[in-house]
Design a protein around this motif. Structure first.
Motif, PDB file in Angstrom:
ATOM      1  N   VAL A 196       0.812  -1.216   0.000  1.00 11.40           N
ATOM      2  CA  VAL A 196       0.000   0.000   0.000  1.00 11.40           C
ATOM      3  C   VAL A 196       0.848   1.269   0.000  1.00 11.40           C
ATOM      4  N   LEU A 197       1.918   1.302   0.807  1.00 10.45           N
ATOM      5  CA  LEU A 197       2.730   2.510   0.886  1.00 10.45           C
ATOM      6  C   LEU A 197       3.499   2.753  -0.408  1.00 10.45           C
ATOM      7  N   SER A 198       4.113   1.701  -0.943  1.00 11.89           N
ATOM      8  CA  SER A 198       4.857   1.853  -2.201  1.00 11.89           C
ATOM      9  C   SER A 198       3.939   2.187  -3.364  1.00 11.89           C
ATOM     10  N   ILE A 199       2.740   1.637  -3.360  1.00 17.82           N
ATOM     11  CA  ILE A 199       1.783   1.949  -4.429  1.00 17.82           C
ATOM     12  C   ILE A 199       1.381   3.413  -4.367  1.00 17.82           C
ATOM     13  N   CYS A 200       1.090   3.915  -3.164  1.00 22.23           N
ATOM     14  CA  CYS A 200       0.762   5.340  -3.020  1.00 22.23           C
ATOM     15  C   CYS A 200       1.906   6.208  -3.510  1.00 22.23           C
ATOM     16  N   LEU A 201       3.117   5.842  -3.132  1.00 18.88           N
ATOM     17  CA  LEU A 201       4.275   6.618  -3.556  1.00 18.88           C
ATOM     18  C   LEU A 201       4.480   6.526  -5.061  1.00 18.88           C
ATOM     19  N   ALA A 202       4.345   5.316  -5.610  1.00 20.67           N
ATOM     20  CA  ALA A 202       4.518   5.137  -7.054  1.00 20.67           C
ATOM     21  C   ALA A 202       3.472   5.907  -7.852  1.00 20.67           C
ATOM     22  N   LEU A 224       1.991  -8.853  -4.096  1.00 21.02           N
ATOM     23  CA  LEU A 224       2.426  -7.489  -4.376  1.00 21.02           C
ATOM     24  C   LEU A 224       2.286  -7.173  -5.860  1.00 21.02           C
ATOM     25  N   LYS A 225       2.695  -8.115  -6.695  1.00 24.07           N
ATOM     26  CA  LYS A 225       2.570  -7.939  -8.145  1.00 24.07           C
ATOM     27  C   LYS A 225       1.104  -7.723  -8.536  1.00 24.07           C
ATOM     28  N   TYR A 226       0.208  -8.510  -7.966  1.00 23.46           N
ATOM     29  CA  TYR A 226      -1.217  -8.372  -8.271  1.00 23.46           C
ATOM     30  C   TYR A 226      -1.725  -6.983  -7.866  1.00 23.46           C
ATOM     31  N   ASN A 227      -1.339  -6.513  -6.686  1.00 22.66           N
ATOM     32  CA  ASN A 227      -1.810  -5.217  -6.208  1.00 22.66           C
ATOM     33  C   ASN A 227      -1.295  -4.072  -7.066  1.00 22.66           C
ATOM     34  N   PHE A 228      -0.068  -4.181  -7.551  1.00 22.07           N
ATOM     35  CA  PHE A 228       0.438  -3.158  -8.466  1.00 22.07           C
ATOM     36  C   PHE A 228      -0.302  -3.227  -9.801  1.00 22.07           C
ATOM     37  N   GLU A 229      -0.596  -4.423 -10.263  1.00 25.12           N
ATOM     38  CA  GLU A 229      -1.279  -4.567 -11.545  1.00 25.12           C
ATOM     39  C   GLU A 229      -2.684  -3.977 -11.519  1.00 25.12           C
ATOM     40  N   ILE A 230      -3.412  -4.144 -10.416  1.00 23.45           N
ATOM     41  CA  ILE A 230      -4.767  -3.574 -10.366  1.00 23.45           C
ATOM     42  C   ILE A 230      -4.741  -2.061 -10.220  1.00 23.45           C
ATOM     43  N   ASN A 231      -3.544  -1.515  -9.950  1.00 23.39           N
ATOM     44  CA  ASN A 231      -3.363  -0.064  -9.945  1.00 23.39           C
ATOM     45  C   ASN A 231      -2.674   0.420 -11.214  1.00 23.39           C
ATOM     46  N   GLN A 232      -2.784  -0.395 -12.288  1.00 21.62           N
ATOM     47  CA  GLN A 232      -2.314  -0.052 -13.629  1.00 21.62           C
ATOM     48  C   GLN A 232      -0.798   0.068 -13.759  1.00 21.62           C
ATOM     49  N   PHE A 233      -0.064  -0.781 -13.036  1.00 25.58           N
ATOM     50  CA  PHE A 233       1.376  -0.889 -13.243  1.00 25.58           C
ATOM     51  C   PHE A 233       1.678  -2.205 -13.942  1.00 25.58           C
ATOM     52  N   VAL A 234       2.746  -2.227 -14.710  1.00 24.63           N
ATOM     53  CA  VAL A 234       3.124  -3.432 -15.452  1.00 24.63           C
ATOM     54  C   VAL A 234       4.529  -3.866 -15.040  1.00 24.63           C
ATOM     55  N   ASP A 260       7.850  -3.238 -22.169  1.00 22.39           N
ATOM     56  CA  ASP A 260       7.150  -3.521 -23.424  1.00 22.39           C
ATOM     57  C   ASP A 260       5.633  -3.524 -23.252  1.00 22.39           C
ATOM     58  N   ASP A 261       5.146  -3.680 -22.007  1.00 23.26           N
ATOM     59  CA  ASP A 261       3.704  -3.727 -21.761  1.00 23.26           C
ATOM     60  C   ASP A 261       3.093  -2.358 -21.493  1.00 23.26           C
ATOM     61  N   LYS A 309      -1.609   2.601 -18.772  1.00 24.62           N
ATOM     62  CA  LYS A 309      -0.813   2.146 -17.635  1.00 24.62           C
ATOM     63  C   LYS A 309      -0.122   3.316 -16.942  1.00 24.62           C
ATOM     64  N   ARG A 310       0.148   3.118 -15.639  1.00 24.79           N
ATOM     65  CA  ARG A 310       0.775   4.170 -14.850  1.00 24.79           C
ATOM     66  C   ARG A 310       2.294   4.087 -14.838  1.00 24.79           C
ATOM     67  N   GLY A 311       2.840   2.916 -15.068  1.00 29.02           N
ATOM     68  CA  GLY A 311       4.288   2.791 -15.046  1.00 29.02           C
ATOM     69  C   GLY A 311       4.708   1.353 -14.815  1.00 29.02           C
ATOM     70  N   ILE A 312       5.997   1.174 -14.564  1.00 28.11           N
ATOM     71  CA  ILE A 312       6.559  -0.153 -14.314  1.00 28.11           C
ATOM     72  C   ILE A 312       6.660  -0.374 -12.809  1.00 28.11           C
ATOM     73  N   MET A 313       6.210  -1.528 -12.346  1.00 22.36           N
ATOM     74  CA  MET A 313       6.239  -1.802 -10.913  1.00 22.36           C
ATOM     75  C   MET A 313       7.671  -1.941 -10.418  1.00 22.36           C
ATOM     76  N   PRO A 314       7.904  -1.638  -9.144  1.00 20.57           N
ATOM     77  CA  PRO A 314       9.264  -1.686  -8.598  1.00 20.57           C
ATOM     78  C   PRO A 314       9.846  -3.096  -8.581  1.00 20.57           C
ATOM     79  N   ILE A 315      11.166  -3.165  -8.564  1.00 23.24           N
ATOM     80  CA  ILE A 315      11.845  -4.429  -8.294  1.00 23.24           C
ATOM     81  C   ILE A 315      11.549  -4.829  -6.849  1.00 23.24           C
ATOM     82  N   HIS A 316      11.253  -6.105  -6.644  1.00 26.89           N
ATOM     83  CA  HIS A 316      10.998  -6.602  -5.284  1.00 26.89           C
ATOM     84  C   HIS A 316      12.142  -7.514  -4.858  1.00 26.89           C
ATOM     85  N   VAL A 317      12.671  -7.278  -3.666  1.00 28.93           N
ATOM     86  CA  VAL A 317      13.777  -8.074  -3.130  1.00 28.93           C
ATOM     87  C   VAL A 317      13.289  -8.892  -1.939  1.00 28.93           C
ATOM     88  N   PRO A 318      13.111 -10.205  -2.096  1.00 27.62           N
ATOM     89  CA  PRO A 318      12.789 -11.043  -0.943  1.00 27.62           C
ATOM     90  C   PRO A 318      13.996 -11.077  -0.002  1.00 27.62           C
TER      91      PRO A 318
END
Length: 220
Positions: A51-57, A97-107, A111-112, A117-126
């Motif tokens: 939620v926080l990263s999505i708001c910021l993105a 996390l990927k799903y939540n970014f996708e429903i907020n129009q991030f890819v 190429d997508d 779309k709003r932009g490219i979703m961030p890199i996620h580091v487990p």
């Protein structure tokens, strides 16, 4: 868009600063603030649902409305975002996390991108705190990535993890940050045990400033 009270507190109390110049209006509250524009490269620890990263993105995404270029740059508060949370065996956190970014129009791929779309979703580091940030970042191809700002919300629930969290923060500050980094944390739960985290941060040299309400910033 995803929402949470804790996220709103961090959002309004630290991302916005009341000043006379360069004011902008918060669409939800109607209040006018100066936007703190330059957070640079941002890492979120304990991302969870995102939620926080999505708001910021979303706020870092150009709006195709104003300006000679067709974009309104007034809401840009960071250059890029990296998310991180515990390394779970099945990768459920990353998929959610990927799903939540996708429903907020991030890819996930450039190429997508298209006009919807709003932009490219961030890199996620487990990464599990205390196990070495460099190795986890290396697995995602960003071992040398540096940050200006580290953010987190509601991450002090597990007292047993405080030592590992402090260790990770110290490592990232020392090895993967630009000059004068800051860790910004939102914490609003009434847990007397959470004092231990602040004591541990102080013991290894972090200086804490209470920014108001539930927001704290740490520098080293």
């Amino acid at each position: 868009m995803l929402r949470s009270t804790v996220c709103r507190n961090l959002w309004t109390e630290f991302l916005f600063r009341r000043e006379e110049n360069e004011v902008g209006e918060d669409n939800e509250t109607g209040s006018r603030h100066k936007y703190q524009k330059n957070w640079g490269s941002v890492l979120e620890l304990g991302t969870a649902t995102g939620v926080l990263s999505i708001c910021l993105a979303l706020s870092c995404t150009p709006k195709k409305e104003n300006g000679p270029s067709g974009y309104d740059d007034s809401l840009h508060v960071c250059t890029d975002i990296v998310t991180s949370d515990v390394e779970d065996e099945l990768g459920d956190i990353k998929e959610n996390l990927k799903y939540n970014f996708e429903i907020n129009q991030f890819v996930s791929k450039k190429d997508d991108l298209d006009d919807t779309k709003r932009g490219i979703m961030p890199i996620h580091v487990p990464h599990t705190w205390g196990t070495g940030w460099k190795a986890a970042a290396s697995r995602m191809g960003i071992s040398n990535k540096k940050f200006n700002t580290i953010i987190a919300s509601d991450i002090l629930l597990y007292v047993s993890a405080y030592g590992a969290l402090v260790s990770t923060l110290k490592e990232i500050f020392n090895d993967n940050c630009y000059e004068n980094p800051v860790f910004v944390m939102s914490w609003n739960r009434r847990m007397k045990e959470s004092k231990e985290f602040f004591d541990r941060m102080n013991d290894v040299g972090f200086k804490c400033v209470h920014k108001g309400k539930c927001v704290y910033s740490f520098t080293l």
